[in-house]
Design an enzyme around this catalytic site. Structure first.
Site, PDB file in Angstrom:
ATOM      1  N   ASP B 340       0.813  -1.319  -0.028  1.00 60.35           N
ATOM      2  CA  ASP B 340       0.058  -0.140  -0.156  1.00 60.35           C
ATOM      3  C   ASP B 340       0.693   1.157  -0.015  1.00 60.35           C
ATOM      4  OD1 ASP B 340      -2.300  -1.557   0.254  1.00 60.35           O
ATOM      5  OD2 ASP B 340      -1.821  -1.807   2.655  1.00 60.35           O
ATOM      6  N   SER B 365       2.374   6.793   0.670  1.00 59.85           N
ATOM      7  CA  SER B 365       1.425   5.801   1.325  1.00 59.85           C
ATOM      8  C   SER B 365       0.073   6.072   0.900  1.00 59.85           C
ATOM      9  CB  SER B 365       1.357   6.261   2.866  1.00 59.85           C
ATOM     10  OG  SER B 365       0.745   5.757   3.764  1.00 59.85           O
ATOM     11  N   ARG B 366      -0.312   5.072   0.468  1.00 61.70           N
ATOM     12  CA  ARG B 366      -1.822   4.987  -0.479  1.00 61.70           C
ATOM     13  C   ARG B 366      -3.020   5.011   0.580  1.00 61.70           C
ATOM     14  NH1 ARG B 366       1.141   2.881  -5.192  1.00 61.70           N
ATOM     15  NH2 ARG B 366       1.714   1.268  -4.313  1.00 61.70           N
ATOM     16  N   VAL B 367      -2.731   4.405   1.653  1.00 61.61           N
ATOM     17  CA  VAL B 367      -3.941   4.486   2.703  1.00 61.61           C
ATOM     18  C   VAL B 367      -3.635   5.369   4.128  1.00 61.61           C
ATOM     19  CG1 VAL B 367      -4.828   2.297   1.696  1.00 61.61           C
ATOM     20  CG2 VAL B 367      -3.381   2.174   3.564  1.00 61.61           C
TER      21      VAL B 367
END
Lengths: 135, 503
Positions: B340, B365-367
């Site tokens: 992620d 950081s995707r989430v």
């Protein structure tokens, strides 16, 4: 394509089916020649083993190996053979009997890759494992 | 005394029932380099555990990987020199299991879960299979709680949430392991269990690392799984799965776990070795075709479970070592696509003295942003953009000397931001302190502080604000909120401190 001993055994079985006498001898000689040409003579034992398995399967034969500490009586032998015949729905049972003192008692029956080990040695080993785990 | 022992033994033996049943037994037909070809075992399943028994009573464990028409390819876990052609092999009908219990905390175990730290045996309460299907969608919860790593640049710009999988990627000697260790050290009092899986590394390096964790009081909540470089490839192959099984044991108790795989490049290499020995067809870079599945099934087990299914989470920090900064190689691209987000460490930055050498532009950081606390979100909101603009301006400003006032200001602010984000190894910073520093930076309080005094300003400010901005600290620590009252108090504390500092 890579040829396995199993492939050769199947081919030999199919080619020799219903053949006898000089025809059979000639066929077998040619099979050995193929093994030599393909540099597979070293695998001849595997080919023979695979051939025997195919033959056993076709003829409904089961091979049983029985090992005991002090030998098996003739009555017990035939009872065992009948039991195995029934279990595997086999027409013939070819059995071999061995004696091995180290087993201490009981009997170990092997059919193909299935083993029923009812020997004292095996029970003692299991007890050892049980006590180690309990500790 | 002896009577007592005999009585106990009698009782134990009375409980024993020797169950005799038909077993599937095969024979070793070939053995080489930790791999055995076994005949028989007609009903064996993939990944099933087998046991090798020689006549002397030695028992070795293996895992069936290749199911062929007339033989089974088995990897041997442990010393394969004791196994010889013709030895018996028994199938167990079970997936490989490892013993787990709460007393595993603070211990160093090998890839089979056995202790290797000389502190005595670990009494196991349960056995966990090393391969498990990852939790499904229904059982999961989205990432919303932060993992405080204590590293300013990560917590501010690339935040990580509980249950997230964040890749740490970079060349050799760029501080990948140091980042991971700092994150473990910072988990003290954060209600987090840590599992560190060392794959194919030197024993000496691990010993140092263990000593460092012990010194920082982090071993109390940490487990180390070690498959060192001297052990067979099979051990390196199973080590991460063993690590995640230990993590799942704690997650099943509703606890949060942080797991570090150091590193998955070596794991892939170990799997390549095994696959080639098993004569599986090689693909790109000689890795087998299922190398993606190797890592995806491992990292998919990192998750955050909802309360209905027991809660708890596993946050994963896989580490990948690149060659000359090439993140487009096979294994790096695979793992980047699975995770992620990634924290990219650059050699150039490292040698410029920017440590941790995190390249903010290439990291993402995707989430994690949804897991950031409000206060941090407020102060670090524009930091990433500011840093990106600074890098661009910095490159541009090298060509000319005449710069307008706003560009100069931006450059000065950027330089200070880089300075603030520098951090020493093994010195994690608490979230509330990070918020104070970043607030001072983004609101321009540091703009006229000389560059060489930035660190001094930072440490002084933290100390001063602790006693002069109590409302702010209370809000950030307890309710994780950001109110005008707290902000006012913090602003005043910073202004007051600055007057004293600049005198």
């Amino acid at each position: 394509m890579k040829i396995s001993p199993q492939n050769i055994a199947e081919a030999v079985y199919k080619a020799t089916e219903g053949k006898s006498g000089q025809d059979l001898t000639a066929l077998l000689k040619r099979s050995v020649r193929i093994l030599v040409n393909r540099r597979m003579l070293g695998k001849s034992n595997e080919v023979l083993g695979a051939l025997q398995n195919i033959f056993d399967k076709k003829s409904g034969t089961i091979r049983m190996k029985v090992t005991s500490a002090r030998g098996v009586g003739s009555e017990a032998k035939s009872a065992l053979e009948n039991e195995i015949k029934k279990k595997y729905k086999a027409q013939n049972v070819i059995s071999e009997f061995f004696e091995k003192r180290q087993l201490l008692g009981g009997v170990k029956v092997e059919v193909g890759d299935e083993v029923l080990d009812n020997t004292y040695r095996n029970k003692l080993n299991k007890l050892e494992q049980f006590l180690i785990q309990a500790k | 005394m002896s009577n007592h022992i005999v009585e106990n033994l009698k009782k134990e033996i009375e409980n024993f029932k020797a169950e005799i049943k038909v077993e599937k037994v095969g024979k070793v037909i070939e053995i080489f380099d930790g791999i055995a070809k076994v005949s028989g075992l007609s009903d064996i399943k993939s990944s099933e555990m087998v046991t090798f028994q020689n006549g002397k009573g030695d028992i070795q464990t293996g895992v069936a990987l290749n199911l062929e028409e007339d033989a089974v390819g088995v990897i041997i876990l442990g010393d394969f020199s004791k196994i010889k052609e013709g030895d018996e092999v028994k199938s167990t009908g079970r997936i490989l299991e490892i013993p787990v219990s709460d007393s595993i905390l603070g211990r160093v175990v090998d890839a089979l879960g056995a202790p290797v730290d000389g502190k005595g045996p670990i009494k196991a309460s349960k056995a966990y299979p090393i391969e498990k299907v990852a939790p499904g969608v229904i059982t999961r919860l989205s990432v919303s709680e932060p993992v405080a790593t204590g590293i300013k640049v990560i917590d501010a710009v690339i935040p990580v949430g509980r249950g997230q999988r964040e890749l740490i990627i970079g060349d050799r000697q760029t501080g990948k392991t140091a980042l991971a260790i700092d994150s473990i050290l910072n988990q003290k009092g954060q209600n987090m269990i840590c599992v560190y899986v060392s794959i194919g590394q030197k024993d000496s390096k691990l010993r140092k690392l263990e000593a460092r964790l012990e010194e920082g009081g982090a071993m109390k909540y940490t487990v180390i799984v070690n498959a060192s470089a001297s052990e067979p490839a099979a051990m390196s192959y199973i080590a991460p799965y063993v690590g995640v099984s230990i993590a799942e044991y704690f997650m099943d108790q509703g606890k949060d776990v942080l797991i570090i795989y150091d590193d998955l490049s070596k794991h892939a290499v170990a799997y390549r070795e095994i696959s080639l020995l098993l004569r599986r067809p090689p693909g790109r870079e000689a890795y087998p075709g299922d190398v993606f599945y190797l890592h995806s099934r491992l990292l998919e087990r990192a998750c955050r479970r909802n309360e209905k299914y027991g809660g708890g989470s596993i946050t994963a920090f896989p580490i990948i070592e690149t060659q000359a900064g090439d993140i487009s190689a096979y294994i790096p691209t695979n793992v980047i696509s699975i995770t992620d987000g990634q924290i990219f460490l650059e050699t150039d930055l490292f040698y410029k003295g920017i440590r941790p050498a995190v390249s903010v532009g290439s990291s993402v950081s995707r989430v994690g942003s949804s897991a950031q606390i409000k206060a941090m979100k407020k102060v670090a909101g524009t930091l990433k953009l500011d840093l990106a603009q600074f890098r661009e301006l910095e490159a541009f400003s090298q060509f000319g000397s005449d710069l307008d006032e706003s560009t100069k200001k931006q450059l000065e602010r950027g330089k200070r931001a880089v300075e603030v984000l520098k951090q020493l190894q093994y010195a994690p910073v608490k979230t509330e302190h990070q918020v104070v520093t970043l607030y001072a930076l983004t609101k321009g309080f540091m703009d006229d502080v000389p560059m060489e005094k930035i660190k001094e300003f930072e440490s002084g400010l933290i100390e001063y604000s602790e006693s002069n901005a109590k409302v702010f600290y209370k809000e950030v620590l307890e309710s994780k909120m950001w109110t005008d009252k707290g902000e006012e108090q913090l602003k005043k504390a910073i202004a007051d401190f600055k007057i004293g500092f600049m005198k």
